[in-house]
Motif scaffolding. Structure first.
Motif, PDB file in Angstrom:
ATOM      1  N   ARG A  54       0.826  -1.202   0.000  1.00 47.98           N
ATOM      2  CA  ARG A  54       0.000   0.000   0.000  1.00 47.98           C
ATOM      3  C   ARG A  54       0.865   1.259   0.000  1.00 47.98           C
ATOM      4  O   ARG A  54       0.537   2.252  -0.653  1.00 47.98           O
ATOM      5  N   TYR A  55       1.945   1.210   0.750  1.00 44.69           N
ATOM      6  CA  TYR A  55       2.842   2.376   0.832  1.00 44.69           C
ATOM      7  C   TYR A  55       3.451   2.695  -0.535  1.00 44.69           C
ATOM      8  O   TYR A  55       3.400   3.835  -1.002  1.00 44.69           O
ATOM      9  N   ILE A  56       3.999   1.666  -1.196  1.00 44.13           N
ATOM     10  CA  ILE A  56       4.619   1.868  -2.511  1.00 44.13           C
ATOM     11  C   ILE A  56       3.557   2.222  -3.549  1.00 44.13           C
ATOM     12  O   ILE A  56       3.764   3.077  -4.420  1.00 44.13           O
ATOM     13  N   SER A  57       2.385   1.580  -3.446  1.00 45.04           N
ATOM     14  CA  SER A  57       1.312   1.856  -4.397  1.00 45.04           C
ATOM     15  C   SER A  57       0.871   3.315  -4.325  1.00 45.04           C
ATOM     16  O   SER A  57       0.610   3.954  -5.355  1.00 45.04           O
ATOM     17  N   THR A  58       0.794   3.856  -3.129  1.00 43.92           N
ATOM     18  CA  THR A  58       0.373   5.249  -2.955  1.00 43.92           C
ATOM     19  C   THR A  58       1.324   6.206  -3.667  1.00 43.92           C
ATOM     20  O   THR A  58       0.894   7.161  -4.330  1.00 43.92           O
ATOM     21  N   ILE A  59       2.627   5.926  -3.554  1.00 42.41           N
ATOM     22  CA  ILE A  59       3.611   6.801  -4.186  1.00 42.41           C
ATOM     23  C   ILE A  59       3.655   6.583  -5.693  1.00 42.41           C
ATOM     24  O   ILE A  59       3.766   7.527  -6.478  1.00 42.41           O
ATOM     25  N   ALA A  60       3.557   5.330  -6.130  1.00 45.55           N
ATOM     26  CA  ALA A  60       3.632   5.025  -7.562  1.00 45.55           C
ATOM     27  C   ALA A  60       2.387   5.468  -8.316  1.00 45.55           C
ATOM     28  O   ALA A  60       2.423   5.654  -9.539  1.00 45.55           O
ATOM     29  N   SER A  61       1.283   5.649  -7.596  1.00 47.09           N
ATOM     30  CA  SER A  61       0.032   6.011  -8.267  1.00 47.09           C
ATOM     31  C   SER A  61       0.097   7.393  -8.900  1.00 47.09           C
ATOM     32  O   SER A  61      -0.558   7.646  -9.916  1.00 47.09           O
ATOM     33  N   ARG A  62       0.869   8.298  -8.305  1.00 43.55           N
ATOM     34  CA  ARG A  62       0.941   9.663  -8.853  1.00 43.55           C
ATOM     35  C   ARG A  62       1.585   9.681 -10.236  1.00 43.55           C
ATOM     36  O   ARG A  62       0.969  10.180 -11.192  1.00 43.55           O
ATOM     37  N   PRO A  63       2.824   9.169 -10.426  1.00 46.49           N
ATOM     38  CA  PRO A  63       3.369   9.155 -11.789  1.00 46.49           C
ATOM     39  C   PRO A  63       2.562   8.285 -12.743  1.00 46.49           C
ATOM     40  O   PRO A  63       2.472   8.577 -13.936  1.00 46.49           O
ATOM     41  N   PHE A  64       1.944   7.212 -12.196  1.00 47.86           N
ATOM     42  CA  PHE A  64       1.090   6.377 -13.032  1.00 47.86           C
ATOM     43  C   PHE A  64      -0.116   7.162 -13.538  1.00 47.86           C
ATOM     44  O   PHE A  64      -0.491   7.077 -14.711  1.00 47.86           O
ATOM     45  N   ALA A  65      -0.728   7.957 -12.670  1.00 48.43           N
ATOM     46  CA  ALA A  65      -1.890   8.762 -13.056  1.00 48.43           C
ATOM     47  C   ALA A  65      -1.504   9.851 -14.042  1.00 48.43           C
ATOM     48  O   ALA A  65      -2.221  10.098 -15.028  1.00 48.43           O
ATOM     49  N   ILE A  66      -0.379  10.515 -13.811  1.00 50.51           N
ATOM     50  CA  ILE A  66       0.061  11.587 -14.715  1.00 50.51           C
ATOM     51  C   ILE A  66       0.305  11.036 -16.106  1.00 50.51           C
ATOM     52  O   ILE A  66      -0.083  11.623 -17.121  1.00 50.51           O
ATOM     53  N   ARG A  67       0.945   9.868 -16.172  1.00 52.87           N
ATOM     54  CA  ARG A  67       1.315   9.289 -17.463  1.00 52.87           C
ATOM     55  C   ARG A  67       0.118   8.742 -18.221  1.00 52.87           C
ATOM     56  O   ARG A  67       0.043   8.835 -19.449  1.00 52.87           O
ATOM     57  N   ASN A  68      -0.822   8.159 -17.504  1.00 52.64           N
ATOM     58  CA  ASN A  68      -1.924   7.457 -18.171  1.00 52.64           C
ATOM     59  C   ASN A  68      -3.227   8.235 -18.227  1.00 52.64           C
ATOM     60  O   ASN A  68      -4.079   7.940 -19.071  1.00 52.64           O
ATOM     61  N   PHE A  69      -3.403   9.217 -17.332  1.00 48.86           N
ATOM     62  CA  PHE A  69      -4.676   9.913 -17.273  1.00 48.86           C
ATOM     63  C   PHE A  69      -4.537  11.426 -17.353  1.00 48.86           C
ATOM     64  O   PHE A  69      -5.527  12.138 -17.215  1.00 48.86           O
ATOM     65  N   GLY A  70      -3.321  11.924 -17.596  1.00 50.60           N
ATOM     66  CA  GLY A  70      -3.138  13.370 -17.715  1.00 50.60           C
ATOM     67  C   GLY A  70      -3.882  13.940 -18.900  1.00 50.60           C
ATOM     68  O   GLY A  70      -4.510  14.996 -18.815  1.00 50.60           O
ATOM     69  N   ASN A  71      -3.831  13.233 -20.040  1.00 53.37           N
ATOM     70  CA  ASN A  71      -4.532  13.659 -21.257  1.00 53.37           C
ATOM     71  C   ASN A  71      -5.509  12.555 -21.640  1.00 53.37           C
ATOM     72  O   ASN A  71      -5.111  11.524 -22.174  1.00 53.37           O
ATOM     73  N   MET A  72      -6.775  12.772 -21.371  1.00 53.06           N
ATOM     74  CA  MET A  72      -7.798  11.774 -21.649  1.00 53.06           C
ATOM     75  C   MET A  72      -8.311  11.924 -23.085  1.00 53.06           C
ATOM     76  O   MET A  72      -8.644  13.027 -23.518  1.00 53.06           O
ATOM     77  N   ARG A  73      -8.391  10.797 -23.803  1.00 53.77           N
ATOM     78  CA  ARG A  73      -8.847  10.798 -25.198  1.00 53.77           C
ATOM     79  C   ARG A  73     -10.108   9.943 -25.318  1.00 53.77           C
ATOM     80  O   ARG A  73     -10.101   8.775 -24.930  1.00 53.77           O
ATOM     81  N   HIS A  74     -11.149  10.541 -25.866  1.00 47.71           N
ATOM     82  CA  HIS A  74     -12.436   9.853 -25.903  1.00 47.71           C
ATOM     83  C   HIS A  74     -13.163  10.133 -27.211  1.00 47.71           C
ATOM     84  O   HIS A  74     -12.887  11.129 -27.898  1.00 47.71           O
ATOM     85  N   VAL A  75     -14.090   9.244 -27.532  1.00 49.66           N
ATOM     86  CA  VAL A  75     -15.030   9.466 -28.630  1.00 49.66           C
ATOM     87  C   VAL A  75     -16.383   9.812 -28.017  1.00 49.66           C
ATOM     88  O   VAL A  75     -16.649   9.539 -26.842  1.00 49.66           O
ATOM     89  N   VAL A  76     -17.261  10.411 -28.822  1.00 47.63           N
ATOM     90  CA  VAL A  76     -18.554  10.858 -28.315  1.00 47.63           C
ATOM     91  C   VAL A  76     -19.544   9.696 -28.370  1.00 47.63           C
ATOM     92  O   VAL A  76     -20.422   9.625 -29.231  1.00 47.63           O
ATOM     93  N   THR A  77     -19.356   8.760 -27.443  1.00 50.18           N
ATOM     94  CA  THR A  77     -20.279   7.644 -27.276  1.00 50.18           C
ATOM     95  C   THR A  77     -20.549   7.478 -25.785  1.00 50.18           C
ATOM     96  O   THR A  77     -19.767   7.919 -24.940  1.00 50.18           O
ATOM     97  N   GLU A  78     -21.658   6.813 -25.449  1.00 49.18           N
ATOM     98  CA  GLU A  78     -22.008   6.647 -24.035  1.00 49.18           C
ATOM     99  C   GLU A  78     -20.967   5.812 -23.305  1.00 49.18           C
ATOM    100  O   GLU A  78     -20.580   6.121 -22.178  1.00 49.18           O
ATOM    101  N   GLU A  79     -20.496   4.746 -23.941  1.00 51.47           N
ATOM    102  CA  GLU A  79     -19.485   3.890 -23.321  1.00 51.47           C
ATOM    103  C   GLU A  79     -18.212   4.676 -22.998  1.00 51.47           C
ATOM    104  O   GLU A  79     -17.657   4.586 -21.894  1.00 51.47           O
ATOM    105  N   SER A  80     -17.752   5.455 -23.962  1.00 48.34           N
ATOM    106  CA  SER A  80     -16.511   6.205 -23.781  1.00 48.34           C
ATOM    107  C   SER A  80     -16.662   7.284 -22.717  1.00 48.34           C
ATOM    108  O   SER A  80     -15.764   7.495 -21.885  1.00 48.34           O
ATOM    109  N   MET A  81     -17.803   7.988 -22.710  1.00 46.93           N
ATOM    110  CA  MET A  81     -18.001   9.056 -21.738  1.00 46.93           C
ATOM    111  C   MET A  81     -18.197   8.499 -20.324  1.00 46.93           C
ATOM    112  O   MET A  81     -17.804   9.130 -19.334  1.00 46.93           O
TER     113      MET A  81
END
Length: 471
Positions: A51-78
């Motif tokens: 849990r300790y390592i996960s908490t710290i690793a989650s920040r760079p993981f979030a920045i890299r994977n969720f900083g720029n969200m790409r979606h299509v205009v569909t209900e599933e994607s939104m």
């Protein structure tokens, strides 16, 4: 119940020598910097260590994977976007939303009417938008964003899924970046898809305004062969959105394989690069975005830095609109400027115009070309003067500056006089080029150079296309 992984970390700390550092004993700041350098796949494994390592690793993981969200205009994607925005860790790191303006075609009426761009026989499935579900989901997403920030960057990117082409029937667009919901959307769109760029931009702005969220950066990427804009619909939409903004905004518009315009309001910087893009208003290929209105919307505020690169332009008056009175730095690189007659003093007039900018303190010039006329693709290039037309083996002529080089830098308090001197030198060089060509009845040298200027040994002055700036 105690987490076994967490207990294992504790055992390592208690059994290790006090002088021996382990992963769990390193400072959080140091671990954060280390994890920024770790590959994405390894970040996933690190988040499973404890849990300790996960908490710290989650920040760079979030920045890299969720900083720029790409979606299509569909209900599933939104719905996917909503779930991520609501996540206690990942939602805080979303900095921009990029939507693909692709829409599924629900029907194609026969025969297709290619003459009417507003009603071409293509029926688009807009049920998700018309039902209000897009608005409902987007407002929930933006409500989640407001917990972390009152501003966000938005983008529209024409690069996703199958799309309909009027001339090629159905074709596949190259995929550079994955949009959430893209695969399911492509599978469902059996008839193909089209781009609805204007509508997507208007939807995004409307939802942002309704949620009282400011847009601090707008990015738009347009496909090279998109058929969306024959009547300037996207151009008018962008102009309208810029007019309606209530705060400064960074803008980036990229024409795929053609060029890019970037405006940064904090640096008061306007940068533009393109290849054969600045077309005349009456050109049949006016489906690309003309820049007049966009530049005027941006330059109604102070612009201090101007960078123009790789422009093929037959209208000096268009370039003049960039030279606004607030400029302090100007860079012109690989410009191809043409005119009906070579004797119109093209670059000398431009330098004279620059000399009248009151606060200009720095001017860099690099490889400025004169683009010669060509009647057809198979005919030779010609220099047209008042006395006639003269053949040339090269499509461009290159200006040689007073120091014998192809690049020139002017700066200092007396820059106005330096530019006037350069204008006078260039006017004389242009007149000499006309005299030389008329005497020889052909263009015998690809350089435009003043009398008595030694030409230094450099690379071949023949113009060759450079790689476009795409970042």
């Amino acid at each position: 119940m105690t987490d076994p992984a967490l207990l294992a970390d504790t055992n390592v700390m208690t059994s290790s020598s006090p002088t021996r550092a382990t992963l769990s004993t390193l400072p959080v700041e140091m671990l954060d910097r280390i994890f920024r350098l770790v590959d994405n796949s390894d970040l996933i494994h690190l988040r499973c260590v404890s849990r300790y390592i996960s908490t710290i690793a989650s920040r760079p993981f979030a920045i890299r994977n969720f900083g720029n969200m790409r979606h299509v205009v569909t209900e599933e994607s939104m719905k996917t976007l909503l779930a991520i925005s609501a996540h206690e860790t990942f939602g805080a790191h979303i900095k921009s939303i990029i939507l693909s303006p692709v829409r599924a075609i629900s029907a194609v009426l026969e025969p297709l009417d290619f003459s009417n761009i507003e009603d071409d026989g293509i029926v688009v499935d807009n049920s998700f938008i018309k039902s209000g579900r897009f608005s409902d989901l987007m407002q929930q997403v933006l409500s989640n964003f407001k917990q972390h920030s009152d501003s966000i960057a938005i983008g529209v990117k024409e690069d996703c899924c199958l799309r309909h082409s009027r001339r090629d029937q159905y074709s596949v667009a190259p995929k550079q970046q994955i949009f959430h919901g893209e695969r399911a959307f492509c599978k469902a769109a059996e008839l193909g898809t089209v781009f609805e760029t204007s509508e997507t931009l208007e939807l995004l702005f409307a939802e942002m305004r309704a949620a009282a969220i400011n847009i601090n950066r707008l990015e738009i990427e347009l496909a090279r062969d998109s058929c969306y804009n024959v009547r300037g619909k996207t151009q008018r939409t962008i102009k309208k959105l810029l007019e309606s903004r209530n705060s400064s905004i960074d803008l980036k518009i990229r024409w795929k394989y053609h060029g890019v315009l970037k405006y940064k309001h904090l640096q008061s910087s306007l940068r533009f690069s393109a290849s054969s893009l600045l077309l005349d208003r009456f050109d049949y290929r006016a489906d690309v975005l003309l820049l007049d209105d966009i530049v005027q919307q941006l330059t109604d505020r102070s612009v201090w830095e101007l960078y123009l690169r790789e422009l093929d332009n037959g209208r000096l008056s268009f370039l003049n609109m960039y030279f606004i009175q607030s400029l302090r730095t100007v860079t012109l690189a690989d410009i191809n400027l043409s005119s009906a007659y070579f004797a119109e003093d093209l670059y000398s007039n431009m330098f004279e115009r620059l000399s009248r900018i009151p606060d200009l303190r720095h001017c860099k010039l690099h490889r400025l070309h004169y683009l010669l006329q060509q009647d057809t693709s198979w005919s030779p290039h010609m220099m047209q003067t008042r006395s006639g037309r003269y053949p040339s083996e090269r499509e461009t002529l290159l200006l040689v500056f007073p120091d014998g080089k192809f690049e020139f830098e002017i700066q200092g308090a007396d820059i106005s006089q330096q530019l006037k001197d350069l204008a006078a030198y260039t006017a004389a060089a242009e007149k000499e080029k006309v005299r030389e060509t008329e005497a020889a009845r052909q263009v015998i040298d690809s350089r435009v150079v003043g009398a008595g200027v030694p030409i230094l040994e450099q690379e071949d002055p023949e113009y060759s296309s450079l790689a476009l700036v795409t970042s």
